[in-house]
Design a protein around this motif. Sequence first.
Motif, short mmCIF file in Angstrom:
data_model
loop_
_atom_site.label_atom_id
_atom_site.label_comp_id
_atom_site.label_asym_id
_atom_site.label_seq_id
_atom_site.Cartn_x
_atom_site.Cartn_y
_atom_site.Cartn_z
N MET A 138 67.01 55.35 40.06
CA MET A 138 68.39 56.22 39.94
C MET A 138 69.36 55.36 40.29
O MET A 138 70.33 55.48 39.66
N SER B 141 70.30 56.36 34.53
CA SER B 141 70.42 57.34 36.29
C SER B 141 70.28 59.17 35.66
O SER B 141 69.48 58.99 36.38
N LEU C 20 67.08 61.76 36.43
CA LEU C 20 68.16 62.99 37.12
C LEU C 20 67.09 64.13 36.09
O LEU C 20 66.85 65.14 36.79
N CYS D 22 68.51 63.34 45.18
CA CYS D 22 68.25 63.03 43.94
C CYS D 22 69.62 63.12 43.24
O CYS D 22 70.15 61.82 42.35
N CYS E 238 71.17 59.73 41.77
CA CYS E 238 72.15 59.54 40.66
C CYS E 238 73.16 59.32 40.87
O CYS E 238 73.95 58.16 39.95
#
Length: 205
Positions: free
Chosen positions: A76, A86, A90, A125, A129
């Motif tokens: 990402m 990215s 996600l 995460c 991102c």
Amino acid sequence: MILDEVKSAFCENKLAIYSAIAILFVSLILGYLLEPYLYSYFNPIVDDLSQKVQQGTIKLTFLTIFSNNIKIVFSMFIFGVTCFFSAVILGLNGFFAGYYVATTDNLLVTMLLIVPHGIFEFSSCILACASGFVLFNFLFKFIKTLNEQGTGPVREILSNSFDASFDKLKQALILLIIASILMAIAGLVETYFTLPIAEFILNFI
């Protein structure tokens, strides 16, 4: 000094972080709601993974969990050069997580097996991102500054442009580092604590 840098990375990139939160939230909901339409496509994948875990082909150790998840984190970040990818990475992870929850028979048990480490994993995460978005911002600002400088020594132009946009690169790396730390914590919790916590709570129900 370090805390100030971390604070700046969060405060100056709220839009990137909030955008990542929105992408994850929407993808989780879509994955959950669209489960009936995707069952025939995704269920063989879920069954295959479950069988490999049960057979020992895939061992859920800290190393395997962390190495798999950290690849997603860095993907990402690296694909932040296009910004769009990215968000796609996600979104796909959130979508599959939502789908998986929808396929389970016992929602409570599933949540107990996801939430303890999921708090750290999803947070990681989101920041990964966001770091990709900020990296894209750095590249955009760098190129924009190049165009604004006009003519002159190439080395000087590149140096000035880099200096002008360096803060964004630094902030992207800070978010990436925090995301990596959170993912390591998620791996430890998933390996050593998630199941005992779930069993402890279920014993009282």
